[in-house]
Design a protein around this motif. Structure first.
Motif, PDB file in Angstrom:
ATOM      1  N   PRO A 341      30.600   3.104  11.956  1.00  0.00           N
ATOM      2  CA  PRO A 341      30.890   1.684  12.187  1.00  0.00           C
ATOM      3  C   PRO A 341      32.157   1.469  12.995  1.00  0.00           C
ATOM      4  CG  PRO A 341      31.361   2.304   9.910  1.00  0.00           C
ATOM      5  CD  PRO A 341      30.667   3.467  10.533  1.00  0.00           C
ATOM      6  N   GLU A 342      32.109   0.480  13.888  1.00  0.00           N
ATOM      7  CA  GLU A 342      33.250   0.144  14.732  1.00  0.00           C
ATOM      8  C   GLU A 342      34.169  -0.823  13.988  1.00  0.00           C
ATOM      9  OE1 GLU A 342      31.536  -1.489  18.250  1.00  0.00           O
ATOM     10  OE2 GLU A 342      30.229   0.249  18.601  1.00  0.00           O
ATOM     11  N   LYS A 343      35.424  -0.472  13.850  1.00  0.00           N
ATOM     12  CA  LYS A 343      36.386  -1.306  13.136  1.00  0.00           C
ATOM     13  C   LYS A 343      37.314  -2.033  14.110  1.00  0.00           C
ATOM     14  CE  LYS A 343      36.516   1.709   9.056  1.00  0.00           C
ATOM     15  NZ  LYS A 343      37.382   2.453   8.107  1.00  0.00           N
ATOM     16  N   GLY A 344      37.903  -3.123  13.622  1.00  0.00           N
ATOM     17  CA  GLY A 344      38.945  -3.806  14.383  1.00  0.00           C
ATOM     18  C   GLY A 344      38.519  -5.052  15.128  1.00  0.00           C
ATOM     19  N   SER A 345      37.232  -5.386  15.165  1.00  0.00           N
ATOM     20  CA  SER A 345      36.792  -6.577  15.900  1.00  0.00           C
ATOM     21  C   SER A 345      37.122  -7.845  15.114  1.00  0.00           C
ATOM     22  CB  SER A 345      35.296  -6.505  16.191  1.00  0.00           C
ATOM     23  OG  SER A 345      34.559  -6.267  15.003  1.00  0.00           O
ATOM     24  N   ILE A 346      37.377  -8.932  15.854  1.00  0.00           N
ATOM     25  CA  ILE A 346      37.785 -10.206  15.250  1.00  0.00           C
ATOM     26  C   ILE A 346      36.550 -11.010  14.827  1.00  0.00           C
ATOM     27  CG2 ILE A 346      38.947 -12.407  15.692  1.00  0.00           C
ATOM     28  CD1 ILE A 346      40.825 -10.905  17.572  1.00  0.00           C
ATOM     29  N   ILE A 347      36.637 -11.615  13.641  1.00  0.00           N
ATOM     30  CA  ILE A 347      35.554 -12.438  13.092  1.00  0.00           C
ATOM     31  C   ILE A 347      36.045 -13.866  12.968  1.00  0.00           C
ATOM     32  CG2 ILE A 347      33.935 -12.689  11.177  1.00  0.00           C
ATOM     33  CD1 ILE A 347      34.802  -9.767  10.388  1.00  0.00           C
ATOM     34  N   LYS A 348      35.258 -14.808  13.466  1.00  0.00           N
ATOM     35  CA  LYS A 348      35.603 -16.227  13.372  1.00  0.00           C
ATOM     36  C   LYS A 348      34.457 -17.003  12.717  1.00  0.00           C
ATOM     37  CE  LYS A 348      38.480 -16.088  17.570  1.00  0.00           C
ATOM     38  NZ  LYS A 348      38.665 -16.634  18.931  1.00  0.00           N
ATOM     39  N   GLY A 349      34.804 -18.150  12.168  1.00  0.00           N
ATOM     40  CA  GLY A 349      33.776 -19.056  11.653  1.00  0.00           C
ATOM     41  C   GLY A 349      33.388 -18.852  10.209  1.00  0.00           C
ATOM     42  N   VAL A 350      34.074 -17.969   9.484  1.00  0.00           N
ATOM     43  CA  VAL A 350      33.699 -17.708   8.089  1.00  0.00           C
ATOM     44  C   VAL A 350      33.888 -18.955   7.225  1.00  0.00           C
ATOM     45  CG1 VAL A 350      34.265 -16.350   6.031  1.00  0.00           C
ATOM     46  CG2 VAL A 350      34.113 -15.234   8.257  1.00  0.00           C
ATOM     47  N   GLU A 351      34.977 -19.663   7.441  1.00  0.00           N
ATOM     48  CA  GLU A 351      35.222 -20.880   6.656  1.00  0.00           C
ATOM     49  C   GLU A 351      34.142 -21.912   6.901  1.00  0.00           C
ATOM     50  OE1 GLU A 351      37.396 -19.459   8.641  1.00  0.00           O
ATOM     51  OE2 GLU A 351      38.978 -18.693   7.311  1.00  0.00           O
ATOM     52  N   GLU A 395      16.748 -19.463   4.108  1.00  0.00           N
ATOM     53  CA  GLU A 395      17.044 -20.407   5.187  1.00  0.00           C
ATOM     54  C   GLU A 395      18.511 -20.826   5.151  1.00  0.00           C
ATOM     55  OE1 GLU A 395      14.239 -23.546   4.611  1.00  0.00           O
ATOM     56  OE2 GLU A 395      12.509 -22.345   5.289  1.00  0.00           O
ATOM     57  N   ALA A 396      19.042 -21.069   3.953  1.00  0.00           N
ATOM     58  CA  ALA A 396      20.446 -21.489   3.830  1.00  0.00           C
ATOM     59  C   ALA A 396      21.396 -20.375   4.250  1.00  0.00           C
ATOM     60  CB  ALA A 396      20.724 -21.920   2.394  1.00  0.00           C
ATOM     61  N   ALA A 397      21.070 -19.142   3.893  1.00  0.00           N
ATOM     62  CA  ALA A 397      21.938 -18.015   4.248  1.00  0.00           C
ATOM     63  C   ALA A 397      21.975 -17.805   5.758  1.00  0.00           C
ATOM     64  CB  ALA A 397      21.470 -16.744   3.543  1.00  0.00           C
ATOM     65  N   TYR A 398      20.812 -17.835   6.395  1.00  0.00           N
ATOM     66  CA  TYR A 398      20.791 -17.605   7.844  1.00  0.00           C
ATOM     67  C   TYR A 398      21.381 -18.778   8.615  1.00  0.00           C
ATOM     68  CZ  TYR A 398      18.288 -13.223   7.338  1.00  0.00           C
ATOM     69  OH  TYR A 398      17.958 -11.927   7.015  1.00  0.00           O
ATOM     70  N   LYS A 399      21.265 -19.990   8.080  1.00  0.00           N
ATOM     71  CA  LYS A 399      21.912 -21.132   8.718  1.00  0.00           C
ATOM     72  C   LYS A 399      23.435 -20.959   8.672  1.00  0.00           C
ATOM     73  CE  LYS A 399      22.123 -26.199   8.658  1.00  0.00           C
ATOM     74  NZ  LYS A 399      21.660 -27.437   7.981  1.00  0.00           N
ATOM     75  N   ALA A 400      23.939 -20.448   7.540  1.00  0.00           N
ATOM     76  CA  ALA A 400      25.382 -20.200   7.429  1.00  0.00           C
ATOM     77  C   ALA A 400      25.819 -19.096   8.392  1.00  0.00           C
ATOM     78  CB  ALA A 400      25.734 -19.825   5.990  1.00  0.00           C
ATOM     79  N   ILE A 401      25.003 -18.055   8.527  1.00  0.00           N
ATOM     80  CA  ILE A 401      25.338 -16.958   9.440  1.00  0.00           C
ATOM     81  C   ILE A 401      25.466 -17.459  10.877  1.00  0.00           C
ATOM     82  CG2 ILE A 401      24.331 -14.899  10.541  1.00  0.00           C
ATOM     83  CD1 ILE A 401      23.405 -14.023   7.783  1.00  0.00           C
ATOM     84  N   SER A 402      24.647 -18.454  11.237  1.00  0.00           N
ATOM     85  CA  SER A 402      24.677 -18.966  12.615  1.00  0.00           C
ATOM     86  C   SER A 402      26.037 -19.570  12.970  1.00  0.00           C
ATOM     87  CB  SER A 402      23.571 -20.009  12.808  1.00  0.00           C
ATOM     88  OG  SER A 402      23.873 -21.212  12.106  1.00  0.00           O
ATOM     89  N   LYS A 403      26.845 -19.867  11.979  1.00  0.00           N
ATOM     90  CA  LYS A 403      28.170 -20.453  12.222  1.00  0.00           C
ATOM     91  C   LYS A 403      29.261 -19.395  12.367  1.00  0.00           C
ATOM     92  CE  LYS A 403      26.864 -24.594   9.628  1.00  0.00           C
ATOM     93  NZ  LYS A 403      27.141 -25.435   8.434  1.00  0.00           N
ATOM     94  N   ASP A 405      31.034 -16.389  14.212  1.00  0.00           N
ATOM     95  CA  ASP A 405      31.193 -15.862  15.580  1.00  0.00           C
ATOM     96  C   ASP A 405      31.731 -14.434  15.488  1.00  0.00           C
ATOM     97  OD1 ASP A 405      31.648 -15.388  18.241  1.00  0.00           O
ATOM     98  OD2 ASP A 405      33.343 -16.764  18.428  1.00  0.00           O
ATOM     99  N   TRP A 406      30.825 -13.471  15.621  1.00  0.00           N
ATOM    100  CA  TRP A 406      31.220 -12.066  15.518  1.00  0.00           C
ATOM    101  C   TRP A 406      30.241 -11.209  16.332  1.00  0.00           C
ATOM    102  CZ3 TRP A 406      30.130  -8.354  10.958  1.00  0.00           C
ATOM    103  CH2 TRP A 406      30.816  -7.147  11.150  1.00  0.00           C
ATOM    104  N   PRO A 407      30.441 -11.141  17.640  1.00  0.00           N
ATOM    105  CA  PRO A 407      29.505 -10.417  18.509  1.00  0.00           C
ATOM    106  C   PRO A 407      29.388  -8.936  18.160  1.00  0.00           C
ATOM    107  CG  PRO A 407      31.016 -11.774  19.807  1.00  0.00           C
ATOM    108  CD  PRO A 407      31.528 -11.789  18.400  1.00  0.00           C
TER     109      PRO A 407
END
Length: 425
Positions: A341-351, A395-403, A405-407
């Protein structure tokens, strides 16, 4: 009650989130924790493998109760060391944790106490293991005997794949865990996870779930620690639960007591529901990950009081209530997982993802760097949701994932497919 939770993954975040809601909780610490856990507990930089450091902290902070999350400290005997110093602990002794620490030990226990499982042999030499593989044919299962972080099991559908797995174990792919190998019968059926809280004498059923081990959609690719889960598991009917208790859990509890290692903590049975009924694939001696995440969303009772009752030998006075809703969690993993696994990438949108009703985002492998949330492991986030049906929870889980931002992350897009097919039929 001052509580120390040991661990740093998604399982521990879910446990911390649930315990934080207990009215009997005074202060919750987590060692070492993660940025998500820091929202509900005080994280402390302690090494779970340094038992003396853990004990000193417990004395300094007047800890009343310790909950051990991961398997490695349990297998190393942390519960024994804490109890020797007078602390109340949720988790099995070193002797009882052998149920997870040695697959061969568990298979031998099953043979001795007539617990349904696949036929097997144990090996300390590659040539003998390979001869047995050739004799038995494929499909067949090869397991490193010891702890291998969920990666020491190969379900081989070709003889060569099994032979390669034997070589990998004995050549050190899983470190000391592969010094002994268990080769066992392939069981055909549907897998399920079944949990019991145990106090040495009483085993209290504590929910069902179904995990998705393969890395890719359609249950393809290599095995992982788990790419998602849902609860309850439809295959675990009341009849199957009753049989599991009678044929597997109760004989295990009696057997462990008989050999001088009574089991206290959580007993997590990985089951195969075959045409002949439930059979044991393996035991784990801690909560499942990511199964805990869905169980915590459905649990209606005070988790802290239940865990303390297990530690105190008082489960005969307890019961467990569950929400009728289903819960489902999707693991977001770093690219390259599970091999590199690649470490160190930035994750946005969790909140933003967690703002929806009945959605919780549990952190599994995250850290903070210069104020940014970054990936720090293979399995990084557990996006978890509940709903009246598995499909609505999905459906609720995947809708939340769509928010989010973590390429540099990825996830399966079919978590819950088996249960949803059942709902539609």
């Amino acid at each position: 009650m001052n509580v120390l939770l040991i661990g740093s993954g998604g399982r521990e975040h879910a446990l911390a989130w649930k315990m934080a809601a207990s009215p009997v909780l005074t202060k919750l610490y987590c060692a070492p924790g993660n940025p998500g856990i820091a929202n509900v507990a005080t994280c402390v930089e302690l090494d779970p493998s340094d038992h003396a450091q853990i004990i000193a902290f417990c004395k300094d902070k007047s800890i009343d109760f310790v909950v051990v999350g991961p398997e490695a400290p349990l297998v190393a005997g942390i519960a024994d060391d804490l109890r020797a110093e007078g602390f109340s602990v949720f988790g099995p002794s070193k002797a009882a944790a052998r149920l997870e620490g040695s697959k061969g030990f568990t298979k031998d226990l099953c043979a001795r106490f007539n617990i349904p499982t696949g036929a097997y042999q144990r090996f300390t030499q590659a040539d003998a293991a390979k001869a047995y593989v050739r004799q038995q044919g494929a499909p067949i299962v090869v397991k490193a005997d010891g702890l291998a972080a969920g990666k020491g099991v190969v379900v081989a559908f070709e003889i060569q794949e099994a032979l390669d797995a034997v070589d990998a174990c004995f050549e050190g792919a899983f470190g000391g865990a592969g010094a002994e190998v268990v080769v066992e019968e392939y069981l055909d059926g549907e897998e399920a996870s079944f949990f019991c809280l145990c106090d040495g004498k009483v085993a209290l059923p504590f929910g069902t779930a179904q995990d998705h081990k393969r890395v890719g959609d359609g249950d393809t690719g290599v095995n992982t620690g788990g790419m998602g889960a849902y609860s309850p598991a439809p295959v675990m009917s009341q009849e199957i639960i009753d049989r599991t208790m009678r044929e597997l859990i109760e004989p295990t509890m009696r057997g462990m007591a008989e050999i001088g290692a009574p089991f206290s903590g959580v007993l997590f049975a990985g089951l195969m529901i075959t045409k002949d009924g439930p059979k044991l694939i393996e035991y784990n001696t801690r909560f499942g990950d990511p199964e805990t995440q869905v169980l915590m969303l459905r649990l209606k009772d005070d988790l802290l009081l239940l865990l303390k009752a297990a530690a105190d030998g008082a489960l005969d006075q307890m019961s467990v209530r569950w929400s009728d809703d289903a819960a489902l969690t999707v693991v977001m993993a770093a690219k390259g997982y599970p091999t590199s696994p690649e470490k160190g990438s930035i994750i946005k949108g969790v909140e933003a993802a967690a703002e929806a009703d009945a959605v919780e985002v549990f952190h599994a492998g995250t850290t903070l760097k210069d104020g940014d949330l970054v990936a720090n492991g293979g399995r990084v986030l557990n996006v978890t949701a509940s709903g009246k049906t598995v499909q609505l929870a999905q459906e609720a889980a995947y809708k939340a994932i769509s928010k989010i931002d973590w390429p540099e992350g990825f996830y399966r897009r079919d978590i819950g497919w088996r249960a949803i097919e059942r709902e539609r039929s």
